[in-house]
Design an enzyme around this catalytic site. Structure first.
Site, PDB file in Angstrom:
ATOM      1  N   GLU A  93       0.153  -2.493  13.008  1.00  0.00           N
ATOM      2  CA  GLU A  93       0.437  -3.930  12.976  1.00  0.00           C
ATOM      3  C   GLU A  93       0.747  -4.524  14.355  1.00  0.00           C
ATOM      4  OE1 GLU A  93       2.092  -4.315   8.405  1.00  0.00           O
ATOM      5  OE2 GLU A  93       3.481  -3.721   9.994  1.00  0.00           O
TER       6      GLU A  93
ATOM      7  N   TRP B 164       0.837  -1.212   0.000  1.00  0.00           N
ATOM      8  CA  TRP B 164       0.000   0.000   0.000  1.00  0.00           C
ATOM      9  C   TRP B 164       0.867   1.257   0.000  1.00  0.00           C
ATOM     10  CZ3 TRP B 164      -2.158   2.739   4.819  1.00  0.00           C
ATOM     11  CH2 TRP B 164      -1.266   2.657   5.899  1.00  0.00           C
ATOM     12  N   ASP B 165       2.135   1.081   0.334  1.00  0.00           N
ATOM     13  CA  ASP B 165       3.069   2.209   0.331  1.00  0.00           C
ATOM     14  C   ASP B 165       2.996   2.966  -0.992  1.00  0.00           C
ATOM     15  OD1 ASP B 165       3.822  -0.030   2.022  1.00  0.00           O
ATOM     16  OD2 ASP B 165       5.616   1.103   2.552  1.00  0.00           O
TER      17      ASP B 165
ATOM     18  N   LYS C 112       1.532   1.134  16.593  1.00  0.00           N
ATOM     19  CA  LYS C 112       2.792   1.089  15.843  1.00  0.00           C
ATOM     20  C   LYS C 112       3.001   2.329  14.989  1.00  0.00           C
ATOM     21  CE  LYS C 112       5.366  -1.420  12.288  1.00  0.00           C
ATOM     22  NZ  LYS C 112       5.362  -2.479  11.276  1.00  0.00           N
TER      23      LYS C 112
END
Length: 674
Positions: free
Chosen positions: A428, A298-299, A496
């Site tokens: 995550e 998805w980056d 995170k």
């Protein structure tokens, strides 16, 4: 320029970083390598099955280094010039200089080149010899390579990858030609200066490799090979120009990010070059065990794409076409998990099948499917390019994603809402949760876009799309007035990375300023300070929206601990772990500049703008904002906002844009008029 001397787009050092991962990269849309490295990578060339799929190592003749054994009083310098897209290493002695220049040709994407120039500085007449130290061996752990006959003075090898990505799938072929490299070069006693040029051509076919090598030789003969690269690269930089007046470190970071990200995209007028996506560490990285094996996440769609879209929509379209080409693999992913439509993989390579080596991410981090479709929506709102959807496969992808989300939801009789259960959110640190706020919001946005797109294409709208979008649960705490990250999230639990704060941007999920602030206040103190680099840009975006300029700057400043010297190579995590040349972090940083400081928001009906930047920035100029077939030059200072239409590239010309103030007053923007 403000606050510092020197060119912010030229990075110079007298020594290299001790960690070779932090060396700069030279990359085109098809080829990439790190300087002084003995391997390169070619786009779309992966070897290994499913979770072992990684970029195939192609042996690189480019990774040599100059040396002058026994010489005294030598000075060395290393320069990455982001204006010319060129890396250079210079050895200087009292009597001569030796310069090694390396680049990936921007417009001839199958060609990389380097030159060695020795220049005499005094009246001496003795020969000057420079050694070329190389680890190059024409073999690969990933390719079955065979020598072929020399071609126009070049050596030739070719071969296929050893293991296909999926059983029975294709094994890409690599053809490589390179100029033989001697162990040393000597400037004769009667010579004042001499330049030697060396070419490497890599392609998927023998014909293309030979054509690229021959073109390169012709340009060498004309003395214009490097000049032709610099000209093409400079045209790209002009067309994607972003300048600001502010701290030197900020301007250097801006130019570094533009260099590394723009290196990854295809040149204009190159429809024959298939684009294979952008991985977090770029094409130069991704060998087995490195930088997520060169997979696409998805980056690309969430963190890099918006910047490319605003500056260069043709390249943005190429990114979307990569996703369209992998649609059948995404359909198989959904089918194997028991769902309809298409589920895009958490980690993608050449086929669209899931290649994540750890099952939990591929099975649960399903928000990526919505992230892919959000990129399509942003593109459509910015370009109104219906051809992509009518003729080039875009609609089939939109429809398949909508079908997936509907099949992935379950109805809760208790809440009278649709749920998405058993997922991992962008954070995550948590898995197997129900109703991730981000996942559900991006699914809702997918369904709303699919509905709108169907109507624009005059296609029937399935009733379930509207029903599921209207009734999906996006967790909200009415008492505290904030969005819990998922059902059962307790305030104070560590997170995170940026997650819920992305509801405000880029999702633009409806909420009041109070809720936006509460989300930021809730998650900022519990987000892991050692988390990935792109996180802080999303907090900065939120505070800029609320005009909390100092708080925005304090978040953006955190990015600098992920930027290494001297070549501005980003690391994913501030302790140096994770991906290097971390384009994801760079993408987040650029979004703060292009969408945060300007306040640009892409909507169905407009390109909204509401500038705000911290006190240490006095001016921002974006020279080529693309919107509905127009190119705008936007200059923002503390005193004024100036917009000029510098080009209307539609045929027939697009209707004139209007600038609409909050008062409702409208100003038509004709080409050439500010």
């Amino acid at each position: 320029m403000a606050d510092g001397e020197g060119d912010p787009g030229v990075f110079t050092a007298t020594a290299l970083p001790g960690d070779p991962r932090l060396l700069p990269t030279v990359t085109s849309a098809f080829l990439g390598t790190r300087v002084f490295r003995d391997i390169l990578h070619a786009a779309g060339v992966y070897s290994g099955a499913t979770g072992d799929t990684h970029r195939a190592d192609v042996p690189s003749p480019l990774g040599l280094r100059m040396a002058v054994p026994g010489a005294h009083s030598l000075a060395e310098s290393f320069v990455l010039n982001t204006w010319t897209g060129t890396f250079s290493h210079t050895i200087q002695s009292p009597g001569y200089t030796a310069t090694h220049q390396l680049y990936a040709h921007y417009s001839l994407v199958h060609l990389m080149a380097f030159s060695i120039t020795i220049r005499r500085l005094d009246a001496s007449t003795h020969p000057i010899t420079v050694q070329l130290r190389s680890l190059f061996v024409p073999q690969s752990q990933d390719l079955d390579l065979t020598p072929g006959p020399d071609f126009q003075g070049a050596h030739y090898i070719y071969g296929r990858t050893l293991v296909p990505e999926v059983e029975g799938g294709p094994r890409p072929t690599v053809h490589m030609l390179w100029t033989p490299i001697p162990q040393s070069l000597t400037l004769g006693g009667e010579e004042r200066e001499r330049c030697w040029e060396f070419l490497t051509a890599v392609a998927g076919s023998e014909e293309e490799a030979k054509r690229s090598y021959s073109t390169g030789l012709s340009l060498v003969a004309a003395g214009s090979l490097h000049r032709s690269h610099v000209r093409a690269w400079a045209a790209l930089r002009r067309g994607c120009s972003v300048e600001l007046d502010g701290p030197l470190a900020l301007r250097q970071t801006l130019h570094g990010c533009l260099y590394y990200l723009l290196s990854a995209i295809p040149p204009r007028d190159s429809p024959e070059v298939l684009f294979h996506g952008i991985s977090p560490g770029g094409l130069s990285n991704g060998t087995r065990g490195e930088d997520y094996w060169g997979h696409v996440f998805w980056d690309q769609d969430t963190w890099m794409f918006p910047n490319i879209l605003l500056l260069y929509p043709e390249a943005a379209r190429a990114i979307l076409q990569y996703r369209i080409r992998t649609l059948e693999g995404a359909r198989r992913n959904a089918q194997e998990q028991g769902y309809a439509g298409a589920k895009f993989p958490w980690e993608s390579a050449a086929t669209g099948r899931e290649v994540c080596p750890e099952e939990i991410y591929g099975a649960q981090e399903i928000h990526v499917t919505g992230d892919v479709l959000m990129a399509f929506e942003q593109y459509y709102c910015t370009t109104q390019d219906q051809k992509l959807f009518r003729e080039d496969g875009g609609w089939e992808l939109v429809e398949a994603v909508a079908q997936y989300w509907c099949s992935r939801m379950v109805w809760s009789e208790e809440e009278q809402l649709y749920h998405i259960r058993g997922v991992m959110p962008p954070d995550e640190y948590h898995s197997q949760v129900d109703n991730s706020a981000y996942t559900n919001a991006v699914a809702q946005r997918s369904l709303n876009f699919a509905t709108d797109m169907a109507r624009d294409l005059l296609l029937p709208v399935p009733e379930e799309w509207e029903d599921h979008a209207r009734k999906i649960k996006v967790p909200f705490d009415d008492e505290r007035k904030y969005h819990p990250e998922y059902d059962g999230y307790s305030p104070g639990e560590p997170v995170k990375q940026a997650d819920v704060v992305m509801l405000g941007f880029p999702l633009m999920h409806p909420m009041s300023a109070e809720v936006r602030r509460n989300d930021l206040e809730m998650y900022e103190p519990v987000t892991d300070p050692a988390g990935p680099a792109m996180t802080w840009s999303m907090f900065a975006m939120g505070w800029l929206e609320l005009k909390e300029l100092q708080r925005a700057w304090s978040q953006l400043e955190k990015c600098f601990s992920n930027i290494t010297e001297p070549f501005k190579v980003w690391v994913e995590n501030s302790d140096g772990s994770g991906a290097v040349n971390f384009l994801t972090g760079m993408g987040g940083f650029l979004q703060v500049i292009l969408f945060g400081f300007t306040g640009f928001r892409i909507t169905r009906s407009s390109l909204h703008f509401d500038p705000a930047f911290p006190d240490n920035i006095t001016k921002l100029k974006v020279s080529s904002v693309s919107y509905l077939g127009n190119k705008l030059e936007v200059t923002i200072t503390r005193e004024e906002i100036r917009m000029e239409v510098i080009e209307n590239s539609r045929d027939p010309p697009a209707p004139p844009l209007e600038a609409v103030l909050e008062s409702g007053q409208c100003f038509p923007l004709w080409e050439g008029m500010a």
